[in-house]
Design a protein around this motif. Structure first.
Motif, PDB file in Angstrom:
ATOM      1  N   ASN A  67       0.800  -1.223   0.000  1.00 19.00           N
ATOM      2  CA  ASN A  67       0.000   0.000   0.000  1.00 19.00           C
ATOM      3  C   ASN A  67       0.840   1.284   0.000  1.00 19.00           C
ATOM      4  O   ASN A  67       0.302   2.363   0.210  1.00 19.00           O
ATOM      5  N   MET A  68       2.153   1.199  -0.234  1.00 23.32           N
ATOM      6  CA  MET A  68       3.005   2.380  -0.215  1.00 23.32           C
ATOM      7  C   MET A  68       3.960   2.376  -1.410  1.00 23.32           C
ATOM      8  O   MET A  68       4.690   1.416  -1.613  1.00 23.32           O
ATOM      9  N   VAL A  69       3.911   3.463  -2.194  1.00 24.51           N
ATOM     10  CA  VAL A  69       4.749   3.584  -3.382  1.00 24.51           C
ATOM     11  C   VAL A  69       5.603   4.841  -3.272  1.00 24.51           C
ATOM     12  O   VAL A  69       5.144   5.879  -2.806  1.00 24.51           O
ATOM     13  N   ALA A  70       6.865   4.737  -3.673  1.00 18.38           N
ATOM     14  CA  ALA A  70       7.784   5.873  -3.752  1.00 18.38           C
ATOM     15  C   ALA A  70       8.331   5.919  -5.164  1.00 18.38           C
ATOM     16  O   ALA A  70       8.546   4.871  -5.785  1.00 18.38           O
ATOM     17  N   GLY A  71       8.549   7.117  -5.691  1.00 19.06           N
ATOM     18  CA  GLY A  71       9.033   7.185  -7.058  1.00 19.06           C
ATOM     19  C   GLY A  71       9.443   8.575  -7.489  1.00 19.06           C
ATOM     20  O   GLY A  71       9.585   9.486  -6.674  1.00 19.06           O
ATOM     21  N   VAL A  72       9.627   8.711  -8.808  1.00 20.07           N
ATOM     22  CA  VAL A  72       9.979   9.985  -9.428  1.00 20.07           C
ATOM     23  C   VAL A  72       8.900  10.348 -10.437  1.00 20.07           C
ATOM     24  O   VAL A  72       8.290   9.479 -11.052  1.00 20.07           O
ATOM     25  N   ARG A  73       8.694  11.651 -10.589  1.00 25.61           N
ATOM     26  CA  ARG A  73       7.645  12.154 -11.478  1.00 25.61           C
ATOM     27  C   ARG A  73       8.227  13.294 -12.311  1.00 25.61           C
ATOM     28  O   ARG A  73       8.857  14.198 -11.776  1.00 25.61           O
ATOM     29  N   GLN A  74       8.010  13.253 -13.611  1.00 32.33           N
ATOM     30  CA  GLN A  74       8.469  14.304 -14.524  1.00 32.33           C
ATOM     31  C   GLN A  74       7.271  14.892 -15.247  1.00 32.33           C
ATOM     32  O   GLN A  74       6.462  14.159 -15.803  1.00 32.33           O
ATOM     33  N   ARG A  96      10.252  15.717  -9.599  1.00 29.65           N
ATOM     34  CA  ARG A  96      10.067  15.564  -8.166  1.00 29.65           C
ATOM     35  C   ARG A  96      10.059  14.099  -7.752  1.00 29.65           C
ATOM     36  O   ARG A  96       9.722  13.224  -8.530  1.00 29.65           O
ATOM     37  N   GLY A  97      10.412  13.893  -6.503  1.00 32.49           N
ATOM     38  CA  GLY A  97      10.249  12.594  -5.873  1.00 32.49           C
ATOM     39  C   GLY A  97       8.941  12.611  -5.104  1.00 32.49           C
ATOM     40  O   GLY A  97       8.470  13.666  -4.681  1.00 32.49           O
ATOM     41  N   TYR A  98       8.336  11.448  -4.946  1.00 29.04           N
ATOM     42  CA  TYR A  98       7.060  11.383  -4.225  1.00 29.04           C
ATOM     43  C   TYR A  98       6.950  10.094  -3.442  1.00 29.04           C
ATOM     44  O   TYR A  98       7.647   9.106  -3.715  1.00 29.04           O
ATOM     45  N   ILE A  99       6.052  10.113  -2.469  1.00 28.62           N
ATOM     46  CA  ILE A  99       5.679   8.917  -1.718  1.00 28.62           C
ATOM     47  C   ILE A  99       4.180   8.995  -1.461  1.00 28.62           C
ATOM     48  O   ILE A  99       3.669  10.052  -1.094  1.00 28.62           O
ATOM     49  N   ASN A 100       3.474   7.903  -1.706  1.00 27.56           N
ATOM     50  CA  ASN A 100       2.020   7.850  -1.538  1.00 27.56           C
ATOM     51  C   ASN A 100       1.629   6.634  -0.708  1.00 27.56           C
ATOM     52  O   ASN A 100       2.208   5.562  -0.855  1.00 27.56           O
ATOM     53  N   TYR A 101       0.628   6.819   0.127  1.00 29.91           N
ATOM     54  CA  TYR A 101       0.049   5.734   0.923  1.00 29.91           C
ATOM     55  C   TYR A 101      -1.369   5.478   0.425  1.00 29.91           C
ATOM     56  O   TYR A 101      -2.189   6.397   0.365  1.00 29.91           O
ATOM     57  N   HIS A 102      -1.658   4.228   0.055  1.00 22.98           N
ATOM     58  CA  HIS A 102      -2.971   3.847  -0.482  1.00 22.98           C
ATOM     59  C   HIS A 102      -3.829   3.216   0.612  1.00 22.98           C
ATOM     60  O   HIS A 102      -3.344   2.424   1.414  1.00 22.98           O
ATOM     61  N   PHE A 103      -5.118   3.558   0.578  1.00 29.71           N
ATOM     62  CA  PHE A 103      -6.092   2.987   1.492  1.00 29.71           C
ATOM     63  C   PHE A 103      -6.905   1.937   0.738  1.00 29.71           C
ATOM     64  O   PHE A 103      -7.016   2.002  -0.478  1.00 29.71           O
TER      65      PHE A 103
END
Length: 182
Positions: A67-74, A96-103
């Motif tokens: 449920n948790m993803v980290a990555g790069v976004r252009q 940018r770098g990002y981190i997201n938590y999914h429910f």
């Protein structure tokens, strides 16, 4: 007696059918260690369609947990702006770098997250930004999803500006796209 046995066997087979179907239903969403790629678009314009902008964003992420993803976004954006004393075309981008938590663990998966990166190009002040984001992924297939995301990004040139930027220099970014886990 034969009718009772036939009825009992038929009843058992029909009762087992839903379990057999559910066993073949694919699980939706990623597993820990999966990667994710998504491509999204965004756009806006004035009410007379004289000025507008559009952009494209690519994400590449790695699932740290289910449920948790980290990555790069252009992101790359183009703007055609007309106004008082302004008639020009602008290109800009952000990385940018990002981190997201999914429910949830169903087809619809809301998420919250954060990002940190920089914006650069024509018509913008090259600067850093930090952002908060929320959105929804909806799985149309077991590994393919559609995506809607809203980000609030606050811009700053140095760490002293970061505190004030959250209240004064924020912008909203909206995205709709499609993605895939591999």
């Amino acid at each position: 007696m034969i009718r009772i046995n036939t009825a009992a066997i038929t009843f058992c087979l029909l009762g087992a059918l839903p379990m057999a179907v559910s066993a073949q239903t694919p699980a939706f969403g990623p597993q820990e260690g999966d990667r994710e790629f998504s491509i999204s678009g965004t756009g806006s314009n004035d009410r007379d369609f004289n000025s507008g902008s559009f952009g494209i964003t690519g994400d590449l992420g790695w699932y740290l947990r289910d449920n948790m993803v980290a990555g790069v976004r252009q992101s790359i954006n183009y703007a055609d702006i007309e106004g008082e004393g302004v008639t020009d075309d602008f290109w800009n981008g952000s990385t940018r770098g990002y981190i997201n938590y999914h429910f949830l663990e169903d087809r619809a998966r809301p998420f919250i997250g954060a990002s940190l990166g920089g914006v650069y190009g024509d018509g913008v002040n090259d600067s850093a930004f930090a952002g908060l984001e929320t959105g929804l992924k909806y799985y149309v297939r077991s590994r393919t999803f559609i995506l809607a995301r809203a980000e609030y990004q606050f811009l700053f040139d140095d760490t002293d500006d970061a505190t004030d930027a959250f209240q004064d220099d924020g912008i909203w970014a909206y995205t709709v796209g499609i993605g895939y886990h591999f």
